[in-house]
Scaffold this motif. Sequence first.
Motif, PDB file in Angstrom:
ATOM      1  N   THR A  40       0.860  -1.453   0.059  1.00 48.42           N
ATOM      2  CA  THR A  40       0.036   0.078  -0.098  1.00 48.42           C
ATOM      3  C   THR A  40       0.850   1.206  -0.088  1.00 48.42           C
ATOM      4  O   THR A  40       0.428   2.319  -0.326  1.00 48.42           O
ATOM      5  CB  THR A  40      -1.003   0.000   1.522  1.00 48.42           C
ATOM      6  OG1 THR A  40      -0.212   0.051   2.521  1.00 48.42           O
ATOM      7  CG2 THR A  40      -1.567  -1.101   1.464  1.00 48.42           C
ATOM      8  N   GLY A  41       2.073   1.094   0.531  1.00 49.63           N
ATOM      9  CA  GLY A  41       3.067   2.450   0.580  1.00 49.63           C
ATOM     10  C   GLY A  41       2.649   3.133   1.835  1.00 49.63           C
ATOM     11  O   GLY A  41       3.042   4.249   1.973  1.00 49.63           O
ATOM     12  N   VAL A  42       1.816   2.624   2.845  1.00 49.62           N
ATOM     13  CA  VAL A  42       1.134   3.045   3.804  1.00 49.62           C
ATOM     14  C   VAL A  42       1.900   2.382   5.164  1.00 49.62           C
ATOM     15  O   VAL A  42       1.997   1.312   5.105  1.00 49.62           O
ATOM     16  CB  VAL A  42      -0.479   3.166   4.165  1.00 49.62           C
ATOM     17  CG1 VAL A  42      -0.803   3.872   5.304  1.00 49.62           C
ATOM     18  CG2 VAL A  42      -1.041   3.946   2.840  1.00 49.62           C
ATOM     19  N   HIS A  43       2.373   3.157   6.041  1.00 46.54           N
ATOM     20  CA  HIS A  43       3.021   2.557   7.115  1.00 46.54           C
ATOM     21  C   HIS A  43       2.295   1.636   7.933  1.00 46.54           C
ATOM     22  O   HIS A  43       0.966   1.521   8.005  1.00 46.54           O
ATOM     23  CB  HIS A  43       3.564   3.813   8.217  1.00 46.54           C
ATOM     24  CG  HIS A  43       4.559   3.151   9.210  1.00 46.54           C
ATOM     25  ND1 HIS A  43       4.191   2.679  10.406  1.00 46.54           N
ATOM     26  CD2 HIS A  43       5.945   3.118   9.202  1.00 46.54           C
ATOM     27  CE1 HIS A  43       5.256   2.467  11.133  1.00 46.54           C
ATOM     28  NE2 HIS A  43       6.309   2.634  10.216  1.00 46.54           N
ATOM     29  N   TRP A  44       2.677   0.376   8.310  1.00 51.58           N
ATOM     30  CA  TRP A  44       2.069  -0.628   8.682  1.00 51.58           C
ATOM     31  C   TRP A  44       0.968  -0.223  10.100  1.00 51.58           C
ATOM     32  O   TRP A  44       0.208  -0.754  10.549  1.00 51.58           O
ATOM     33  CB  TRP A  44       2.808  -1.954   9.142  1.00 51.58           C
ATOM     34  CG  TRP A  44       3.728  -1.177  10.495  1.00 51.58           C
ATOM     35  CD1 TRP A  44       5.090  -1.013  10.305  1.00 51.58           C
ATOM     36  CD2 TRP A  44       3.495  -1.550  11.809  1.00 51.58           C
ATOM     37  NE1 TRP A  44       5.638  -0.885  11.603  1.00 51.58           N
ATOM     38  CE2 TRP A  44       4.743  -1.068  12.658  1.00 51.58           C
ATOM     39  CE3 TRP A  44       2.381  -2.026  12.684  1.00 51.58           C
ATOM     40  CZ2 TRP A  44       4.761  -1.176  13.929  1.00 51.58           C
ATOM     41  CZ3 TRP A  44       2.676  -1.996  13.881  1.00 51.58           C
ATOM     42  CH2 TRP A  44       3.614  -1.550  14.718  1.00 51.58           C
TER      43      TRP A  44
END
Length: 159
Positions: A40-44
């Motif tokens: 996603t490119g979004v931090h976990w």
Amino acid sequence: MTNPEVIEWLRTAEGVSMNPDRAHGFQCVDAIDQFAQDLTGVHWTESVGGVVGANQLLDRVPDKYWIRIDNDNSNPHQLPVMGDWVVYGGTPAQPYGHVAAVLAATTLGPKVLQQDGAYRTKPMHVAYLKWDQEGTGPILGWLRLKDSVIRDTGAAARI
């Protein structure tokens, strides 16, 4: 059909040690955290969120990123697909459960790519699990990353 980006991630993850939170060694939850962050490119912390145990994932992951599918034990035709993440409920001796990426599934159980928290030093590896087993407990359900949140890195051209 499984998203090409998911297939590429699974293809390249075996043998890799994942620990994005840098705590407690290589835990099973670290693998789904890394998966979501990479795809996603979004931090976990936003795309999965923090949990104490893998068995909390079904209730904690954000609906914005995930589809939750509850396991229906009365329906033997309901199977996770490649790229889904099966969530085990745990046992009295190991109450935290387990989570693993599905490579394939049959009525006997899933073939998975997992990072086993019991060893904490073993990287991602293929295993054959059951629907309910000692150490992990039963599969409560599975999570599927929404295609709409997966970034395109050109994996389709490489597969």
